[in-house]
Write an enzyme that holds these catalytic residues in place. Structure first.
Site, PDB file in Angstrom:
ATOM      1  N   LYS A  10       2.608  11.020   6.257  1.00 27.61           N
ATOM      2  CA  LYS A  10       2.733   9.567   6.390  1.00 27.61           C
ATOM      3  C   LYS A  10       4.128   9.221   6.894  1.00 27.61           C
ATOM      4  O   LYS A  10       5.127   9.713   6.361  1.00 27.61           O
ATOM      5  CB  LYS A  10       2.513   8.896   5.025  1.00 27.61           C
ATOM      6  CG  LYS A  10       1.069   8.940   4.559  1.00 27.61           C
ATOM      7  CD  LYS A  10       0.238   7.890   5.291  1.00 27.61           C
ATOM      8  CE  LYS A  10      -1.059   7.625   4.594  1.00 27.61           C
ATOM      9  NZ  LYS A  10      -1.206   6.329   4.008  1.00 27.61           N
TER      10      LYS A  10
ATOM     11  N   CYS B 284      21.351 -26.584  16.524  1.00 28.08           N
ATOM     12  CA  CYS B 284      22.669 -27.193  16.547  1.00 28.08           C
ATOM     13  C   CYS B 284      22.850 -27.694  17.975  1.00 28.08           C
ATOM     14  O   CYS B 284      22.769 -26.923  18.925  1.00 28.08           O
ATOM     15  CB  CYS B 284      23.761 -26.178  16.212  1.00 28.08           C
ATOM     16  SG  CYS B 284      25.410 -26.815  16.601  1.00 28.08           S
TER      17      CYS B 284
ATOM     18  N   GLU C  40      -2.464  16.059  15.013  1.00 27.02           N
ATOM     19  CA  GLU C  40      -3.161  14.917  15.623  1.00 27.02           C
ATOM     20  C   GLU C  40      -2.568  13.627  15.093  1.00 27.02           C
ATOM     21  O   GLU C  40      -2.098  13.589  13.963  1.00 27.02           O
ATOM     22  CB  GLU C  40      -4.652  14.927  15.232  1.00 27.02           C
ATOM     23  CG  GLU C  40      -5.425  16.052  15.822  1.00 27.02           C
ATOM     24  CD  GLU C  40      -6.856  16.113  15.293  1.00 27.02           C
ATOM     25  OE1 GLU C  40      -7.336  15.098  14.752  1.00 27.02           O
ATOM     26  OE2 GLU C  40      -7.455  17.179  15.424  1.00 27.02           O
TER      27      GLU C  40
ATOM     28  N   ASP D 176       0.832  -1.202   0.000  1.00 20.46           N
ATOM     29  CA  ASP D 176       0.000   0.000   0.000  1.00 20.46           C
ATOM     30  C   ASP D 176       0.871   1.258   0.000  1.00 20.46           C
ATOM     31  O   ASP D 176       0.569   2.235  -0.678  1.00 20.46           O
ATOM     32  CB  ASP D 176      -0.896   0.034   1.250  1.00 20.46           C
ATOM     33  CG  ASP D 176      -1.968  -1.044   1.183  1.00 20.46           C
ATOM     34  OD1 ASP D 176      -2.013  -1.768   0.160  1.00 20.46           O
ATOM     35  OD2 ASP D 176      -2.746  -1.158   2.148  1.00 20.46           O
TER      36      ASP D 176
ATOM     37  N   LYS E 131      -2.706  10.222  13.183  1.00 20.42           N
ATOM     38  CA  LYS E 131      -3.609   9.724  12.138  1.00 20.42           C
ATOM     39  C   LYS E 131      -3.944   8.276  12.471  1.00 20.42           C
ATOM     40  O   LYS E 131      -3.138   7.372  12.300  1.00 20.42           O
ATOM     41  CB  LYS E 131      -2.935   9.818  10.766  1.00 20.42           C
ATOM     42  CG  LYS E 131      -3.863   9.436   9.625  1.00 20.42           C
ATOM     43  CD  LYS E 131      -3.225   9.820   8.312  1.00 20.42           C
ATOM     44  CE  LYS E 131      -4.032   9.454   7.091  1.00 20.42           C
ATOM     45  NZ  LYS E 131      -4.805   8.251   7.127  1.00 20.42           N
TER      46      LYS E 131
ATOM     47  N   ASP F 135       0.923   4.319  -2.508  1.00 20.03           N
ATOM     48  CA  ASP F 135       0.735   5.705  -2.064  1.00 20.03           C
ATOM     49  C   ASP F 135       1.790   6.637  -2.654  1.00 20.03           C
ATOM     50  O   ASP F 135       1.515   7.762  -3.015  1.00 20.03           O
ATOM     51  CB  ASP F 135       0.837   5.787  -0.532  1.00 20.03           C
ATOM     52  CG  ASP F 135      -0.447   5.338   0.154  1.00 20.03           C
ATOM     53  OD1 ASP F 135      -1.433   5.055  -0.558  1.00 20.03           O
ATOM     54  OD2 ASP F 135      -0.457   5.264   1.403  1.00 20.03           O
TER      55      ASP F 135
ATOM     56  N   SER G 115     -11.316  13.246   2.111  1.00 18.06           N
ATOM     57  CA  SER G 115     -10.158  12.481   2.558  1.00 18.06           C
ATOM     58  C   SER G 115      -8.970  13.436   2.632  1.00 18.06           C
ATOM     59  O   SER G 115      -9.167  14.642   2.606  1.00 18.06           O
ATOM     60  CB  SER G 115     -10.041  11.274   1.649  1.00 18.06           C
ATOM     61  OG  SER G 115      -8.915  11.281   0.940  1.00 18.06           O
ATOM     62  N   LEU G 116      -7.767  12.970   2.767  1.00 18.87           N
ATOM     63  CA  LEU G 116      -6.627  13.871   2.946  1.00 18.87           C
ATOM     64  C   LEU G 116      -5.532  13.540   1.954  1.00 18.87           C
ATOM     65  O   LEU G 116      -5.276  12.369   1.670  1.00 18.87           O
ATOM     66  CB  LEU G 116      -6.049  13.718   4.357  1.00 18.87           C
ATOM     67  CG  LEU G 116      -6.894  14.187   5.538  1.00 18.87           C
ATOM     68  CD1 LEU G 116      -6.257  13.751   6.849  1.00 18.87           C
ATOM     69  CD2 LEU G 116      -7.046  15.704   5.504  1.00 18.87           C
TER      70      LEU G 116
HETATM   71  S1  IVH Z   1      -9.432  14.677   9.575  1.00 12.73           S
HETATM   72  C1  IVH Z   1     -11.282  17.130   6.470  1.00 12.73           C
HETATM   73  N1  IVH Z   1      -8.163  13.584  11.570  1.00 12.73           N
HETATM   74  O1  IVH Z   1      -7.495   9.565   7.673  1.00 12.73           O
HETATM   75  C2  IVH Z   1     -10.799  16.299   7.574  1.00 12.73           C
HETATM   76  N2  IVH Z   1      -8.711  12.234   9.716  1.00 12.73           N
HETATM   77  O2  IVH Z   1      -6.355   9.716   4.931  1.00 12.73           O
HETATM   78  C3  IVH Z   1     -10.498  14.936   7.140  1.00 12.73           C
HETATM   79  N3  IVH Z   1      -8.010   9.900   9.941  1.00 12.73           N
HETATM   80  O3  IVH Z   1     -10.476   9.590   5.871  1.00 12.73           O
HETATM   81  C4  IVH Z   1     -10.206  13.977   8.180  1.00 12.73           C
HETATM   82  N4  IVH Z   1      -7.126  10.099  11.939  1.00 12.73           N
HETATM   83  O4  IVH Z   1     -10.479   8.402   8.150  1.00 12.73           O
HETATM   84  C5  IVH Z   1      -8.703  13.394  10.365  1.00 12.73           C
HETATM   85  N5  IVH Z   1      -7.036  12.735  13.433  1.00 12.73           N
HETATM   86  C6  IVH Z   1      -7.600  12.551  12.216  1.00 12.73           C
HETATM   87  C7  IVH Z   1      -7.594  11.301  11.585  1.00 12.73           C
HETATM   88  C8  IVH Z   1      -8.159  11.182  10.318  1.00 12.73           C
HETATM   89  C9  IVH Z   1      -7.382   9.276  10.931  1.00 12.73           C
HETATM   90  C10 IVH Z   1      -8.404   9.228   8.683  1.00 12.73           C
HETATM   91  C11 IVH Z   1      -9.763   9.594   8.170  1.00 12.73           C
HETATM   92  C12 IVH Z   1      -9.540  10.086   6.752  1.00 12.73           C
HETATM   93  C13 IVH Z   1      -8.182   9.512   6.447  1.00 12.73           C
HETATM   94  C14 IVH Z   1      -7.490  10.362   5.383  1.00 12.73           C
END
Ligand code: IVH
Length: 753
Positions: free
Chosen positions: A318, A430, A114, A33, A116, A37, A82-83
């Site tokens: 990441k 051994c 924060e 993955d 992730k 990415d 998503s991000l």
């Molecule tokens: S914020 C517009 N905060 O990561 C705000 N997402 O790769 C969008 N995720 O789909 C999300 N921890 O499922 C946010 N502290 C966090 C997160 C978080 C995990 C996930 C979320 C999103 C994905 C994006």
């Protein structure tokens, strides 16, 4: 130049589309993955810088979806975005520069950082404080309705528990969060799987996803899922200006908000924090795959808008990938200090979580066969935290037929001995304790940080000293002299002085540390402490184990005729095995037994009825003596019979006794110092520790023990207190269920003071 970029974009599109096909259609991906990415990121960056290169068939134009066929659908009130990903500090700087260009001159940003969370996104709608729907992200517009399932998750409030004097929720509030397994809970799920004879789950995220998308919420209810809330998607009338305030507002209303978020005034502050976060990620109670960085000013985020499906005002950083694919070039046989054979992969070097990896463990030959790993295969390698990199498995889709199977070796490549496989073991060994490689590995372990901790004596030095014939065993280390080391290449005065000083220091290590360094099978720090506490000196330990060995031999001699009985009766065979291992099979059962004769008659009946040449009274008498002799060893709580027997056998070996005597002559400490207990305020109380504390858990454990308390791993009726830190797992729930008193770290400290 432009042509080259266009060509690269075409190539990336083609490659990505191929991998999407392999993953989704063939269900047989050939890259990880993270590798996907990276390619995706490269294409996306190219398209952002050169929008003319964007084509309708570009994978960047595709909106991801995880919708199921068989669950009802819920429309989201606003797009669930998503991000975009960043992989380096430079990526983050570019992200900020691009954003600044879109704002009026002179704008500056502050940020919230924060973790992730590596789970799945959910959207929760509350009307008049009551949870009315819960949905997955789906395709961002519509999600799967998982309301009944979400209701089983205890960290999701069914009613927003706001207090009269705290912030009040708006009449309609839609929040977003992540559902996942805490590591501790996932491990428990797997322990239950194993206990039921079912296979372990490999991936916590996929298991969480599967658990949440069950059609029967009773199944979800059995899975200890957790949810954290991190965003407000929509609301009636709520206006918040800052991300940081939003988090606090949600926390004050009673939502489970990630406790580890941090505010930073500038992006460079965040960039400075990246290494700390990366090294701490393994200590968090949940899996994270990176960090989320959000511009604190919500109006600015709105103004920046979105690009594709990603908001510009937030991004994911990441962590370096922990998995990569590379080619398996060869398999090398490694021999450890216990003689254990570990097949080790020689790999085409690959960059993995910050370092170049060219060797990885293949665990054992059974696993190689099960996974059908072949030389020449493309393999997936993982490196996480401190663990040695290992091969997860082959990418069979990438084979061209030239790969060759891997066969287990028959001989030790160092000593030439025939390798053996003990009954029930998956590993080959051994069997020769004097095998040069085993000796080297033992010495390397003996001096290492976790053992005798001899500074300046790394593996190369050990090897050089062995090669120069200056040391042949652990004791020789304490007889080293400056002149002979100085004669070696690369050893100058200063270095030799330091080394000799470290060796001198090592002579004064506590008895338990010495015991844990000797490489006795199963004797690590914990067991070594138990032994040192019970026997106080090496002398006492040697005398006791010698006496036990002598009595064990006497016992075996007295029952020798029974051991040569040939029988096909399984009960008799079992009785025979018991007799052949008296220290493991018999003595521990009868430590405080009375009427040993009749008990043994019953236990041994199947064999005594075949051969009556040894009267049961004789067996009982000999066993009685053995049991009395071994009592001090067998009654140590936390030390089972097999370990006890390993200890006896290790000390019974004349080579080991001579080794210890030689160390003692050199002045190595062989007695335990008396440890004064700090207090008795916790005498007799049983504790369980869960969650993240301000200090390592071992320190909390030591604190409890120093005041007379005991610490165990799981909560039961007998637990007196559960000490709960941040993000506690299911143990805290269990404590409340059982009515066990919960303490904070501060409460505990108050108790001992
Ligand atoms: S914020 C517009 N905060 O990561 C705000 N997402 O790769 C969008 N995720 O789909 C999300 N921890 O499922 C946010 N502290 C966090 C997160 C978080 C995990 C996930 C979320 C999103 C994905 C994006």
């Amino acid at each position: 130049m432009e042509d080259a970029l266009a060509a690269r974009a075409t190539e990336l599109r083609k490659e990505l589309n191929y991998h999407i096909y392999r993953y989704n259609v063939l269900n047989d991906p050939i890259i990880t993955d993270a590798e996907y990415d990276r390619l995706f990121h490269e294409l996306r960056e190219l398209e952002v810088e050169h929008p003319e290169l964007r084509t309708p068939d570009s994978p960047t134009q595709r909106v991801g979806s995880d919708l199921s066929d068989d669950l009802p659908k819920v429309a989201h009130p606003a797009p669930i975005l998503s991000l975009a990903n960043a992989f380096s500090p430079e990526d983050l700087q570019r992200w900020e520069e691009r954003n600044l260009k879109l704002m009026t001159a002179g704008t500056t940003f502050d940020y919230v950082l924060e973790p992730k969370l590596d789970g799945l996104s959910v959207v929760l709608t509350y009307v008049d404080s009551v949870l009315v729907t819960a949905a997955t992200r789906g395709n961002g517009e519509v999600g799967d309705d998982v309301t009944a399932n979400i209701r089983t998750i205890r960290t999701v409030p069914l009613r927003i528990p706001s207090h009269a004097d705290g912030p009040q929720p708006p009449s309609r509030l839609v929040v977003r969060g992540e559902v996942l397994f805490q590591k501790e809970d996932f491990e428990r799920v797997n322990e239950e799987q194993e206990a039921a004879g079912l296979p372990r789950y490999v991936n916590a995220r996929n298991t969480a996803s599967g658990s949440l998308k069950q059609k029967d919420s009773r199944i979800t209810a059995q899975r200890p899922l957790t949810a954290y809330i991190y965003d407000i998607v929509d609301s009636d009338g709520l206006v918040l200006d800052k991300e940081w305030d939003t988090l606090e507002f949600m926390r004050d209303m009673g939502f489970n908000v990630i406790p580890h978020s941090e505010y930073f005034p500038t992006l460079s502050d965040i960039i400075q924090q990246l290494p700390t976060w990366e090294s701490h990620r393994n200590q968090l109670p949940f899996e994270i795959d990176g960090l989320v960085i959000k511009i604190n000013d919500i109006a600015a985020r709105r103004e920046l808008g979105i690009s594709g499906k990603d908001p510009r005002g937030a991004t994911a950083y990441k962590f370096p990938a922990e998995e990569a694919t590379t080619t398996l070039l060869d398999v090398v046989v490694n021999i450890g200090r216990t003689g254990k054979v570990t097949p080790t992969a020689s790999l085409e070097p690959v960059f993995l979580s910050g370092v170049t990896v060219s060797n990885a463990s293949l665990h054992n030959y059974d696993l190689i066969q099960q996974l059908d790993i072949r030389v020449g295969d493309k393999v997936i390698v993982k490196r996480s935290g401190e663990v040695i990199p290992y091969v997860i498995g082959p990418v069979t889709g990438a084979r061209d037929g030239s790969e060759t199977p891997i066969l287990p070796p028959e001989l030790c490549p160092f000593s030439g001995d025939v390798l053996v496989r003990p009954e029930g073991a998956v590993d080959l060994f051994c069997p020769n304790p004097r095998c040069e490689e085993r000796v080297f590995r033992s010495l390397e372990f003996f001096v290492s940080r976790g053992a005798m901790d001899i500074d300046g004596m790394g593996p190369e030095t050990v090897k050089a000293l062995i090669d120069a014939n200056l040391i042949n065993d652990e004791a020789d280390i304490f007889y080293l002299e400056a002149d002979s080391i100085l004669a070696l290449e690369g050893f100058a005065d200063k270095k030799v002085d330091n080394l000799l000083q470290s060796i001198e220091n090592a002579k004064h290590r506590p008895l338990a540390q010495l015991l844990a360094s000797l490489g006795i099978d199963g004797v690590g720090g914990v067991v070594a402490n138990l032994l040192a506490d019970r026997f106080h000196s090496m002398q006492m330990l040697i005398e006791t184990t010698n006496a036990i060995k002598a009595q064990e031999n006497a016992f075996l001699e007295s029952i020798a005729p029974l051991l040569s009985v040939e029988t096909s009766d399984p009960d008799a065979a079992r009785a025979k095995t018991r007799l052949s291992k008296p220290l493991v099979e018999l003595a521990p059962r009868y430590v405080d037994a009375s009427d040993l004769g009749s008990k043994l008659s019953r236990l041994l009946k199947p064999i005594l009825s075949i051969d009556s040449s040894v009267p049961v009274e004789v067996i009982a008498e000999r066993l009685q003596i053995l049991t009395a002799t071994a009592k001090s060893l067998l009654t140590i709580e936390g030390l089972g019979p097999i370990l006890a027997s390993n200890v006896v056998n290790w000390f019974a070996d004349g080579y080991h006794q001579e080794l210890l005597a030689k160390m003692e002559r050199a002045g190595v400490n062989m007695v335990a110092e008396k440890v004064e207990k700090e207090g008795t305020s916790l005498d007799g109380l049983k504790f369980v520790i869960t969650g993240t504390m301000s200090v390592p858990r071992d320190d909390i454990k030591a604190l409890i023990e120093a005041h007379g308390g005991k610490v165990s791993g799981s909560v039961s009726k007998n637990t007196d207190y559960v000490v709960v830190g941040e993000s506690p797992g299911s143990k805290a729930d269990k404590a409340s269920q059982l009515g066990v008193t919960i303490l904070s770290e501060d409460d505990l400290r108050a108790m001992v003071n």
